[in-house]
Design an enzyme around this catalytic site. Structure first.
Site, short mmCIF file in Angstrom:
data_model
loop_
_atom_site.label_atom_id
_atom_site.label_comp_id
_atom_site.label_asym_id
_atom_site.label_seq_id
_atom_site.Cartn_x
_atom_site.Cartn_y
_atom_site.Cartn_z
N LYS A 96 52.59 61.85 -34.06
CA LYS A 96 51.87 62.89 -33.31
C LYS A 96 50.47 62.38 -33.00
CE LYS A 96 50.36 67.72 -33.32
NZ LYS A 96 50.50 69.07 -33.92
N GLU A 142 50.10 62.10 -37.97
CA GLU A 142 49.17 62.55 -36.93
C GLU A 142 47.78 61.92 -37.09
OE1 GLU A 142 47.14 66.66 -35.13
OE2 GLU A 142 48.72 66.81 -36.63
#
Length: 341
Positions: free
Chosen positions: A222, A177
């Site tokens: 992500k 992420e």
């Protein structure tokens, strides 16, 4: 039977399902509870998350995995059932946030580096034994005057790669992420500036993942959506979708099974609309889905308000947003869907 990382990753992004980010730290959940005048205690945190995890139809139909905070991974419901078992019974996969937060980076004013690598290999073994099959690590990138810098991007990128390799070594799928913040400093950047920085960040991250020998087929990305700054919002849904897809196609290898977007400060409906536009309008080499926290939970939290008599109403609110995002992951959400559900 050996669990293949590739199979877990594909399951996490398959069939119109997405991830529930319920990994708020103790400090973050306190802020959420402050907004409804509820004291944050182990019991109140348990009750809130139990409400979500026991929304059976939403969990079975819409949620492929749940990102948990360490406390929640080992927590039990009021009746003594482990949360991990409740999540598994719904056909969902338990996951765990493993970073220890973004901290100021020495000699890089206004920038951070995410910590948590020390002792991570041992912690991952504990989390695996507790039932976690995927993990999450968030790097934070600010856009501002002279920001971001190469040194800051590289530090977070290398940390993400080291984390991902340790996860895969432990039999855990890493969610990678790298978040380019919408608010930033001061959040007045254009969507084109966001696209430029996001492409720079993702190119760097995938280079470092390759160098760290991370198996791209056994991970999930992500990222943020490409969107204008919080204080400069004017891009249309179509423009956000177009520029996000353009950046992803330029940077994300097709070997990656899926991209699970963070909502990043968007309203719940905005996050849903943008995801649906991407899925309905483009031919894509990977699954695109959601990994939302506030965009899935806010309505449920406010409706519940910490009161036992509001649990059913809170679950209805959660069910609605989960269903809207299921439709978005399939590319079939429409504005009218909000009223019809």
């Amino acid at each position: 039977m050996t669990e293949r990382l590739e199979d877990i990753a594909v399951t996490m992004v398959a069939n119109g399902k997405g991830l529930l980010a319920a990994d708020e730290s103790t400090g973050t959940i306190k802020k959420r509870f402050d907004s409804i005048n509820l004291e944050s205690t182990e019991t109140s945190r348990r009750d809130y998350r139990e409400m979500l995890f026991r929304t059976d139809d939403a969990m079975t139909k819409c949620i492929s995995g749940v990102i948990l905070y360490e406390e929640t991974l080992f927590q039990k419901a009021a009746d003594g059932t482990a949360f991990v078992d409740i999540i598994k019974a719904a056909g969902s996969i338990p996951g765990i946030k493993v970073d220890t937060g973004a901290k100021p980076q020495a000699y890089f004013p206004g920038e951070t580096v995410t910590e948590g690598l020390d002792g991570l290999a041992d912690r991952l073994k504990t989390y695996y034994d507790a039932g976690a099959r995927f993990a999450k690590w968030r790097g934070v990138i600010n856009i501002g005057d002279g920001l971001p810098t190469w040194g800051s991007i590289k530090a977070d990128s290398q940390a993400l790669a080291r984390y991902a390799a340790l996860c895969q070594q432990a039999g855990i799928v890493p969610i990678v992420e790298p978040e380019v913040l919408m608010d930033g400093q001061p959040g007045t950047h254009s969507i084109d500036r966001c696209a430029e920085v996001t492409e720079w960040v993702l190119r760097t991250v995938f280079t470092d993942l390759y160098d760290a020998r991370v198996n791209l087929e056994g991970m999930i990305l992500k990222p943020n959506m490409v969107i204008d700054g919080k204080n400069a919002r004017k891009a249309s849904v179509a423009e956000v979708a177009e520029k996000t897809i353009k950046v992803l196609k330029a940077t994300v290898p097709s070997a990656v099974p899926g991209v699970a977007f963070l909502s990043g400060g968007q309203s719940a409906e905005e996050a849903t609309a943008h995801l649906s536009a991407m899925n309905s309008g483009y031919d894509l080499p990977w699954s695109l889905t959601f990994s939302y926290g506030r965009a899935l939970q806010d309505a449920a939290l406010k409706t519940w308000g910490g009161k036992p008599e509001n649990i059913a109403a809170g679950q209805r609110a959660f069910r609605h947003r989960a269903e809207m995002n299921r439709l978005a992951a399939l590319g079939t959400w429409k504005q009218d869907s909000e009223k019809a559900a």
